[in-house]
Design a protein around this motif. Structure first.
Motif, PDB file in Angstrom:
ATOM      1  N   TRP A 151      12.413   7.507   8.414  1.00  0.00           N
ATOM      2  CA  TRP A 151      11.703   7.713   9.677  1.00  0.00           C
ATOM      3  C   TRP A 151      10.465   6.819   9.768  1.00  0.00           C
ATOM      4  N   LEU A 152       9.675   6.760   8.694  1.00  0.00           N
ATOM      5  CA  LEU A 152       8.465   5.939   8.699  1.00  0.00           C
ATOM      6  C   LEU A 152       8.803   4.458   8.806  1.00  0.00           C
ATOM      7  N   LEU A 153       9.867   4.013   8.136  1.00  0.00           N
ATOM      8  CA  LEU A 153      10.261   2.602   8.191  1.00  0.00           C
ATOM      9  C   LEU A 153      10.625   2.196   9.606  1.00  0.00           C
ATOM     10  N   PHE A 154      11.470   2.979  10.268  1.00  0.00           N
ATOM     11  CA  PHE A 154      11.878   2.632  11.626  1.00  0.00           C
ATOM     12  C   PHE A 154      10.704   2.752  12.600  1.00  0.00           C
ATOM     13  N   ALA A 155       9.808   3.710  12.361  1.00  0.00           N
ATOM     14  CA  ALA A 155       8.626   3.836  13.221  1.00  0.00           C
ATOM     15  C   ALA A 155       7.753   2.594  13.114  1.00  0.00           C
ATOM     16  N   HIS A 156       7.569   2.092  11.892  1.00  0.00           N
ATOM     17  CA  HIS A 156       6.761   0.873  11.686  1.00  0.00           C
ATOM     18  C   HIS A 156       7.428  -0.338  12.325  1.00  0.00           C
ATOM     19  N   LEU A 157       8.731  -0.501  12.113  1.00  0.00           N
ATOM     20  CA  LEU A 157       9.434  -1.672  12.649  1.00  0.00           C
ATOM     21  C   LEU A 157       9.475  -1.654  14.169  1.00  0.00           C
ATOM     22  N   SER A 158       9.670  -0.485  14.750  1.00  0.00           N
ATOM     23  CA  SER A 158       9.739  -0.417  16.215  1.00  0.00           C
ATOM     24  C   SER A 158       8.395  -0.742  16.850  1.00  0.00           C
ATOM     25  N   ARG A 159       7.291  -0.269  16.242  1.00  0.00           N
ATOM     26  CA  ARG A 159       5.967  -0.599  16.797  1.00  0.00           C
ATOM     27  C   ARG A 159       5.659  -2.075  16.625  1.00  0.00           C
ATOM     28  N   ARG A 160       6.019  -2.652  15.480  1.00  0.00           N
ATOM     29  CA  ARG A 160       5.762  -4.074  15.273  1.00  0.00           C
ATOM     30  C   ARG A 160       6.541  -4.918  16.277  1.00  0.00           C
ATOM     31  N   GLN A 180      -5.050   1.334  15.007  1.00  0.00           N
ATOM     32  CA  GLN A 180      -4.298   2.377  15.701  1.00  0.00           C
ATOM     33  C   GLN A 180      -2.908   2.538  15.098  1.00  0.00           C
ATOM     34  N   GLY A 181      -2.276   1.412  14.743  1.00  0.00           N
ATOM     35  CA  GLY A 181      -0.946   1.481  14.143  1.00  0.00           C
ATOM     36  C   GLY A 181      -0.968   2.142  12.774  1.00  0.00           C
ATOM     37  N   LEU A 182      -1.973   1.808  11.951  1.00  0.00           N
ATOM     38  CA  LEU A 182      -2.070   2.423  10.627  1.00  0.00           C
ATOM     39  C   LEU A 182      -2.375   3.913  10.728  1.00  0.00           C
ATOM     40  N   LEU A 183      -3.257   4.277  11.666  1.00  0.00           N
ATOM     41  CA  LEU A 183      -3.575   5.687  11.864  1.00  0.00           C
ATOM     42  C   LEU A 183      -2.335   6.452  12.313  1.00  0.00           C
ATOM     43  N   ARG A 184      -1.575   5.856  13.211  1.00  0.00           N
ATOM     44  CA  ARG A 184      -0.347   6.489  13.701  1.00  0.00           C
ATOM     45  C   ARG A 184       0.647   6.690  12.570  1.00  0.00           C
ATOM     46  N   LEU A 185       0.825   5.672  11.723  1.00  0.00           N
ATOM     47  CA  LEU A 185       1.769   5.769  10.623  1.00  0.00           C
ATOM     48  C   LEU A 185       1.304   6.816   9.600  1.00  0.00           C
ATOM     49  N   GLY A 186      -0.007   6.864   9.315  1.00  0.00           N
ATOM     50  CA  GLY A 186      -0.519   7.870   8.391  1.00  0.00           C
ATOM     51  C   GLY A 186      -0.326   9.281   8.911  1.00  0.00           C
ATOM     52  N   LEU A 187      -0.558   9.457  10.216  1.00  0.00           N
ATOM     53  CA  LEU A 187      -0.356  10.771  10.831  1.00  0.00           C
ATOM     54  C   LEU A 187       1.116  11.177  10.745  1.00  0.00           C
ATOM     55  N   PHE A 188       2.011  10.215  11.017  1.00  0.00           N
ATOM     56  CA  PHE A 188       3.445  10.487  10.900  1.00  0.00           C
ATOM     57  C   PHE A 188       3.799  10.944   9.487  1.00  0.00           C
ATOM     58  N   ALA A 189       3.229  10.273   8.476  1.00  0.00           N
ATOM     59  CA  ALA A 189       3.552  10.598   7.088  1.00  0.00           C
ATOM     60  C   ALA A 189       3.111  12.021   6.739  1.00  0.00           C
ATOM     61  N   VAL A 190       1.900  12.410   7.152  1.00  0.00           N
ATOM     62  CA  VAL A 190       1.390  13.742   6.840  1.00  0.00           C
ATOM     63  C   VAL A 190       2.209  14.817   7.562  1.00  0.00           C
ATOM     64  N   VAL A 191       2.397  14.638   8.862  1.00  0.00           N
ATOM     65  CA  VAL A 191       3.144  15.626   9.640  1.00  0.00           C
ATOM     66  C   VAL A 191       4.587  15.701   9.160  1.00  0.00           C
ATOM     67  N   GLY A 192       5.169  14.537   8.850  1.00  0.00           N
ATOM     68  CA  GLY A 192       6.557  14.533   8.398  1.00  0.00           C
ATOM     69  C   GLY A 192       6.755  15.229   7.072  1.00  0.00           C
ATOM     70  N   ALA A 193       5.774  15.113   6.170  1.00  0.00           N
ATOM     71  CA  ALA A 193       5.916  15.736   4.849  1.00  0.00           C
ATOM     72  C   ALA A 193       5.594  17.221   4.871  1.00  0.00           C
ATOM     73  N   LEU A 194       4.637  17.636   5.696  1.00  0.00           N
ATOM     74  CA  LEU A 194       4.133  19.014   5.623  1.00  0.00           C
ATOM     75  C   LEU A 194       4.652  19.926   6.730  1.00  0.00           C
ATOM     76  N   VAL A 195       5.039  19.377   7.866  1.00  0.00           N
ATOM     77  CA  VAL A 195       5.329  20.224   9.026  1.00  0.00           C
ATOM     78  C   VAL A 195       6.770  20.104   9.499  1.00  0.00           C
ATOM     79  N   LEU A 196       7.229  18.895   9.737  1.00  0.00           N
ATOM     80  CA  LEU A 196       8.522  18.714  10.390  1.00  0.00           C
ATOM     81  C   LEU A 196       9.690  19.057   9.472  1.00  0.00           C
ATOM     82  N   PRO A 197      10.682  19.742   9.995  1.00  0.00           N
ATOM     83  CA  PRO A 197      11.900  19.988   9.210  1.00  0.00           C
ATOM     84  C   PRO A 197      12.616  18.677   8.915  1.00  0.00           C
TER      85      PRO A 197
END
Length: 556
Positions: A151-160, A180-197
């Protein structure tokens, strides 16, 4: 009598076999459940594709405005946030619906996929499935980490891709956009690991993969909100644009991103801070004749490239005449894939020339850093754009006479033809001394080595050399010595492998290139208009669209 150990070994073997069967069954269910989530996410994403594309276009506009650093002009529309908000809401609703659907189906696969990576209920799953809790935990972490990374890989590639495909380099290079891109990716990583199924992570990876493909096909924003025009100085009004015939090609206005950020050096203590009403912000480059500064009109936001003659050369009448000639020629040339002149004048005896500031880099630098053009569409777009530029130049009775990769700027809006400093009127006198023919050796036509009159066919020859160079990486007449270059041009002909590089990408274009490299000027296309007629018979709108579409396939 049976062996004493068999009574113990047989139950163990039975347990191992049962556990193996359980794992096979559970992993089979997991594979089916993963496939169902992927299929459902793909269907929903494709159905909502129009919403995604609107959100991506709005994100591009906001990023371009952020990178410009310029205040929004009065009355200019803001970059819309509505599509972005709608896209986020749609993704949240889908994620909630997917989690509810997984909770309603009780099996090993969905039991795992509805758990977050860091808080998977491995104990409960182990008890329910009668399996070892440690094994369940290891497998849950491996699967969860893989889905999160995807998920993080495709999120990074799509934004780039969103900020680079068809966009000025200044946008992706802007510090604020990067943060903004780094903050977005970091937020994705935290939410993805702790919250999202984990199932939502998988669906998110599918969403981002589709977003990546969509971003690569988006057109550049039509305009940027922070752009302000350069106002001509009252004492030195900008030259009126040349009036072209009714059949002249007029391209659509290029996207305006102000100011374009280009590499520059700070000013030295002896350099001026103002020239002709322009504030000098830095030095872009310098040569033996003059210096190009990054500048801005006082009271305006848009930056320009301001070119002026070095102080120590102001007493040289030949150089002054050449600079004046360049100013006149550039003011006459239409803006179809050429650099536009915004202002000219003289300040305290020092002539200056203000031109639009272009993003990108010259073709020769691109070839050195990234290698030859490998996209057939991009190569054809380059050939068409240069032919359009030459047709406008030649229609005014001008010959460029120094067309080469260093004078072709690759910008986000398309190629731009530069440096008309040695151009001369077709029916005028030569500005260079006899025997000092202008041009660069490996791009000079055979007639430029003799005494015969050099006309527009020499530019057609140079056009062909540049197209070959773009596809091959070097001029078709490159050799290890000056004599070898001249022999190739006037006798042996172009390097076959160089022409083959064009033919491999576009055989039809290769045929026109071969004809343009005919030694006899009369056998070549006579000028840019004739060259353009050989390349295409498309109407102006279709030609413009083809150039833009093909250019967007080139990685700048």
């Amino acid at each position: 009598m049976p062996h004493p150990g068999l009574a113990v070994d047989q139950p163990i073997a039975s347990l191992l076999a049962a556990e193996s069967t359980n794992w096979s069954s559970e992993f089979g269910e997991l594979a089916v459940d993963l496939s169902l989530v992927v299929l459902l996410a793909l269907v929903v994403r494709l159905l909502s594709l129009p919403l995604l594309r609107r959100a991506q276009q709005a994100t591009r506009e906001r990023a371009a405005l952020s990178a410009s650093g310029a205040p929004r002009a009065s009355g200019a529309p803001r970059a819309a946030a509505g599509p972005v908000v709608a896209e986020v809401v749609a993704c949240v609703v889908f994620a909630a619906g997917l989690e509810a659907a997984m909770s309603a189906i009780r099996n090993y696969g969905f039991e795992l996929l509805r758990s977050p990576v860091a808080f998977a209920d491995t104990e409960g799953m182990a008890m329910e499935l009668d399996l070892n809790s440690d094994d369940v935990m290891v497998r849950a972490l491996v699967i969860g980490a893989a889905l999160l990374a995807l998920w993080l890989l495709f999120a990074h590639l799509s934004r780039r891709a969103l900020l680079t495909s068809g966009m000025p380099p200044a946008v992706a290079a802007d510090d604020r956009v990067r943060r903004q891109g780094l903050l977005r990716l970091g937020l994705f990583a935290v939410v993805g690991a702790l919250v999202l199924p984990m199932g939502v992570l998988l669906a998110g990876a599918v969403f981002q993969a589709v977003a990546l493909l969509s971003a690569r096909r988006l057109p550049a924003p039509a305009e940027s909100a922070g752009t302000t025009a350069v106002l001509p100085h009252p004492a030195h009004p900008a030259p009126a644009p040349a009036t072209a015939p009714a059949t002249a090609y007029v391209p659509a206005p290029a996207p305006a991103f102000a100011p374009v950020r280009v590499p520059h050096q700070p000013l030295n203590g002896h350099e001026p801070r103002r020239i002709g009403g322009y504030l000098l912000l830095g030095r872009i480059g310098a040569g033996g004749m003059g210096t190009v500064y990054l500048a801005r009109r006082e009271g305006a936001a848009t930056e320009v490239a301001l070119k002026t003659i070095n102080l120590e050369l102001l007493d040289d009448p030949d150089l002054l005449r050449r600079f004046q000639r360049e100013s006149e020629v550039l003011a006459m040339v239409p803006g179809a894939y050429t650099a536009r002149v915004l202002d000219t004048g003289v300040d305290a005896g020092r002539p200056f020339l203000a031109m639009e500031l272009l993003d990108g880099r010259p073709l020769d630098a691109h070839l050195r850093e990234l290698g030859p053009v490998r996209s057939a569409e991009a190569l054809r777009a380059l050939a068409l754009a240069l032919a359009v530029a030459l047709s406008g130049v030649h229609r005014l009775g001008l010959v460029h006479r120094d067309l080469k990769p260093a004078n072709i700027m690759l910008t986000s809006a398309g190629p731009r033809l530069l440096d008309f400093g040695i151009a001369a009127l077709v029916d005028g006198t030569r500005l260079t001394m006899t025997g000092a023919g202008p041009g660069t050796l490996t791009y000079m036509a055979p007639e430029q080595f003799g005494e015969e009159r050099v006309g527009t066919a020499a530019d057609v020859w140079a056009w062909a050399c540049c197209v070959v160079c773009a596809a091959h990486g070097a001029s078709p007449f490159a050799a290890t010595s000056t004599g070898g270059v001249i022999r190739r041009i006037v006798d042996t002909g172009p390097e076959p492998s160089a022409l083959a590089a064009v033919h491999a990408l576009d055989p039809a274009l290769a045929a026109v290139v071969t004809r343009a490299l005919t030694p006899d000027p009369a056998a070549r296309p006579a000028d840019g208009s004739a060259l353009l007629a050989l390349l295409t018979d498309a109407p102006q709108e279709d030609l413009r669209a083809e150039i833009t579409r093909g250019w967007n396939t080139l990685r700048l």
